[in-house]
Enzyme design. Structure first.
Site, PDB file in Angstrom:
ATOM      1  N   HIS A  80       0.725  -1.215   0.056  1.00 36.64           N
ATOM      2  CA  HIS A  80      -0.104  -0.146  -0.028  1.00 36.64           C
ATOM      3  C   HIS A  80       0.783   1.368  -0.114  1.00 36.64           C
ATOM      4  O   HIS A  80       0.402   2.237  -0.356  1.00 36.64           O
ATOM      5  CB  HIS A  80      -1.139   0.054   1.213  1.00 36.64           C
ATOM      6  N   ASP A 215       1.141  -7.573   2.432  1.00 36.48           N
ATOM      7  CA  ASP A 215       1.299  -6.261   2.001  1.00 36.48           C
ATOM      8  C   ASP A 215       2.819  -5.806   2.030  1.00 36.48           C
ATOM      9  O   ASP A 215       3.483  -5.225   2.599  1.00 36.48           O
ATOM     10  CB  ASP A 215       0.885  -5.425   3.392  1.00 36.48           C
ATOM     11  N   SER A 666       4.018   2.198   8.396  1.00 38.68           N
ATOM     12  CA  SER A 666       3.799   1.439   7.117  1.00 38.68           C
ATOM     13  C   SER A 666       4.943   1.098   6.512  1.00 38.68           C
ATOM     14  O   SER A 666       5.736   2.175   5.989  1.00 38.68           O
ATOM     15  CB  SER A 666       2.758   1.773   6.382  1.00 38.68           C
TER      16      SER A 666
END
Length: 732
Positions: A80, A215, A666
């Site tokens: 992402h 991810d 992230s």
């Protein structure tokens, strides 16, 4: 009952928060004992040194975190986080978001886009005295003095155009640090799984657990042949980082100590209770309502137009993530009385403050008065600001502002409009080409204009520009004219405006340019009011923080700055938790869980080749017999361990730990105690979302991609052997 709960949680926040803290690297030696208690073997002094492994391999993307994992500039981050790069290279004939992408050779690695950068932090220097030198007593002038001092430090630091420097505020202006970062301007896409892997579970699983998300994505940093950063060129060569992370192919087990490094975005743990109440009662619900409307609108339009789906995929994913977080915050405030917890802590702080005869007893009253003014300002400006949300109007406003700023000496210009900013300024204008559609932009703008016209905080200059239209169809027709007559939809024409003077804007017939010019003075007056208030807060906030830090130290609580997108380290252990529904969440998930969730329909539509590899038990050397400690080990004398630790026999997909993270973390590398890479941070559990305001150690868990799953995907599913050969794999 409520009082007992609040008291218990306040007590636990002081005594049980062993893993709380988003620490500046230089602070590591001060918590060396805490690291050792968690089994972190790598010396604290080494973690504090940004020139040494592993910190010199951790990089920022400007909005996420990544890390070097090979001597040839290979970088790993979240899927992402690389979404814009994947979107940038996706077209209707080859949709890499849907299909995934793998470059088998370096020659096949495409540009991640003109805006993509890697930032390598090389130095962090305390410049508090320099920033606070010779400040005026007048609030607006004081604000301007602080900015001038910051810009002077930045200019002195940026003697080499390959470096980007910034001065960040810590503890709400109590301290300032100069941060020097090497900029890599040529970033390329190397390997990304399809979205059905990278975002398996989609928004339904976002912030939830158990998770089964792959991810991850690999990028590569390129530089000129002289080894210096350069813009994209076919002649560029892979960057050679000073170090790259070793990857432990055996991973971690429950109870193991871990730490993460990255660039967390923003937390509010030292804010006043009134600020939390404002966020909970007005800001979060108001923002959530608008985000949801935009998400529904884009989804509806993308459902019948694949080009729109690709162009707005990144925006949609970002808004959906913010929406889920806002809902999580609101739910968290209801489930746990965070307001009550904050108020109890604040009351205790005030009682402590009264005992300190040296302290300013009025500092809270003064700060509360300024915060009330700020909240009124935010509410007053909200609909007016949204009414200017068109991407083309935003571009026109920035271009006109640039023309006005260029009338000043470079040192006096607003940040974002100086010569140092022009490459990124142009890149942003170019990027609009890949993330803009007239029909979507107009529809979203019309929604914001209708919301503006339906409330009382009206601004005369905007009403006049719209000719005080009250009929919805008439307004829609007027906007059609704006888009039909503008030249800003053309990339070259947009870029050409960067070189024009203010007079060219003021005599232009382009409707978006004309509207930007008409709104400019009002926007500048609003900005001046905001700066004046910031000038007042630049005195009140630091005084408050000085007292708060003394209070925390008196209680032997950890003192670290709120997150502000600067490099931080956080530590913890691999651990599950008792969830909100009274179920204990185990710390690891398995490949078989993907099959269990698979429905064949988005977002639970795992690729066939992945399902086939699971069905044939093709796990190879990536199989893990147990992810739990041997019952005879030392860790089991402290924590309960399963009686049958051998019964896992799968590949771990995701795992939980108690490290303290937030947005911006992230892609952060998750290390074992030796400083070897074992996972990538990508999310938090739903119950933990309120940690931005209050850290509760019992339920705060971060969610990570297990690197054993990444290696299995590369080996058994996507045949990325060329990349595996670049990695340095170690085993326990």
């Amino acid at each position: 009952m409520r009082i007992a709960l609040v008291a218990a949680l306040v007590l636990s926040s002081g005594l049980a928060q062993a893993d709380e803290g988003q620490w500046q690297p230089y602070q590591m030696p001060s918590i060396a004992d805490k690291l050792a208690q968690r089994g972190i073997e790598i010396p604290a002094k080494q973690l504090a040194d940004l020139t040494q492994y592993p910190m010199n391999a951790v990089v920022g993307l400007g909005y996420c975190t990544a890390s070097f994992v090979s001597p040839q500039g290979l970088v790993v981050t979240n899927h992402h986080c690389a979404y814009r790069a994947i979107q940038y290279n996706s077209k209707t004939e080859h949709n890499y978001l849907e299909e995934g992408f793998l470059a088998n050779t370096k020659a096949e690695e495409p540009s991640a886009g003109p805006n993509e950068r890697l930032y390598i932090t090389e130095a962090v220097t305390d410049v508090t005295k320099s920033v606070n030198a010779n400040l005026s007593a007048d609030p607006l002038t004081r604000y301007q003095d602080i900015q001038s001092n910051r810009k002077a430090l930045i200019k002195e630091c940026e003697t080499d155009e390959n470096y980007r420097c910034s001065v960040s505020s810590f503890h709400n202006g109590l301290e300032y640090y100069l941060i020097k970062q090497l900029i890599i301007r040529d970033v390329r896409l190397v390997y990304a799984p399809p979205e059905s892997v990278g975002a398996f579970g989609g928004d339904i699983d976002n912030y939830e657990y158990p998770r089964h998300s792959g991810d991850f994505t690999f990028l590569r940093a390129y530089v000129g042949k002289d080894g210096k950063p350069a813009v994209y060129s076919e002649d560029n060569v892979p960057f050679e980082p000073k170090s790259y992370l070793k990857i432990n192919a055996d991973g971690v087990k429950a109870g193991d100590g871990v730490f993460a490094a990255g660039y967390p975005g923003a937390t509010s743990r030292y804010r006043l209770t009134s600020e939390l109440e404002f966020a909970s009662d007005w800001m979060y619900p108001t923002y959530a309502k608008r985000y949801q409307l935009q998400i529904d609108t884009i989804n509806s339009m993308a459902a019948t137009d694949n080009a729109i789906a690709i162009k707005y995929a990144g925006n949609l994913a970002s808004m959906a993530n913010r929406m889920k977080k806002l809902n999580g915050l609101l739910d968290g405030f209801k489930a746990t009385d965070i307001v009550g917890i904050k108020q109890t802590r604040e009351d205790d702080f005030l009682a402590w403050l009264k005992k300190d005869t040296q302290a300013n007893q009025n500092l809270i009253t003064e700060l509360e008065s300024l915060l009330a003014e700020q909240q009124t300002q935010v509410q007053t400006d909200y609909y007016f600001n949204n009414a200017q949300s068109s991407a083309l109007l935003s571009a026109a406003k920035k271009l006109y502002r640039l023309a006005k700023e260029k009338q000043l000496p470079d040192a006096e210009r607003e940040q974002g409009f100086q010569e140092r900013d022009m490459k990124m300024f142009a890149a942003n204008l170019k990027r609009l080409e890949r993330s803009f559609d007239v029909s979507v932009d107009k529809t979203l703008w019309l929604q914001d204009l209708n919301a503006y016209m339906g409330q009382n905080q009206r601004v005369e200059i905007l009403d006049n520009a719209l000719n005080q239209i009250s009929d919805a169809q008439e307004l829609s027709d007027k906007l059609d004219g704006y888009y039909a007559l503008t030249g800003l939809t053309d990339k070259e024409k947009r870029l050409a405006w960067m070189e024009k003077d203010a007079e060219a804007f003021e005599t232009s017939a382009d409707p978006f340019i004309r509207l930007a010019v008409a709104l400019h003075d009002t926007n500048m007056a609003q900005e001046k009011a905001e700066k004046t208030l910031k000038g007042k807060l630049s005195t009140a906030r630091p005084e408050y923080m000085k007292a708060v830090i003394a209070y925390y130290k008196a209680n032997d609580w950890p003192v670290y700055p709120d997150a502000n997108r600067t490099l931080r380290i956080t530590y913890g252990m691999v651990d599950g938790y008792q969830s909100r529904d009274a179920l204990y969440k185990q710390p690891f998930t398995r490949l078989e869980g993907i099959v269990g969730k698979h429905t064949g329909e988005e977002p639970f539509n795992a690729p066939k080749k992945l399902l086939d590899a699971i069905a044939t038990n093709d796990y190879g050397k990536h199989t893990v017999a147990s992810v739990y400690q041997d019952p005879r080990s030392w860790i089991c004398s402290l924590f309960s361990c399963l009686d049958k630790p051998e019964e896992f026999n799968s590949v771990p997909v995701n795992f939980l730990s108690s490290v303290d993270t937030t947005g911006g973390n992230s892609g952060s590398p998750v290390f074992n105690g030796k400083g070897e890479l074992v996972g990538l941070n990508f999310d938090s559990t739903y119950e933990a979302i309120t940690k931005d305001w209050f850290f509760n150690p019992t339920i705060t868990r971060a969610v990570h991609v297990d690197f054993r799953y990444i290696l299995w995907m590369m080996d058994k599913v996507d045949n990325a052997q060329n990349l595996i050969n670049e990695l340095e794999l170690v085993r326990n």
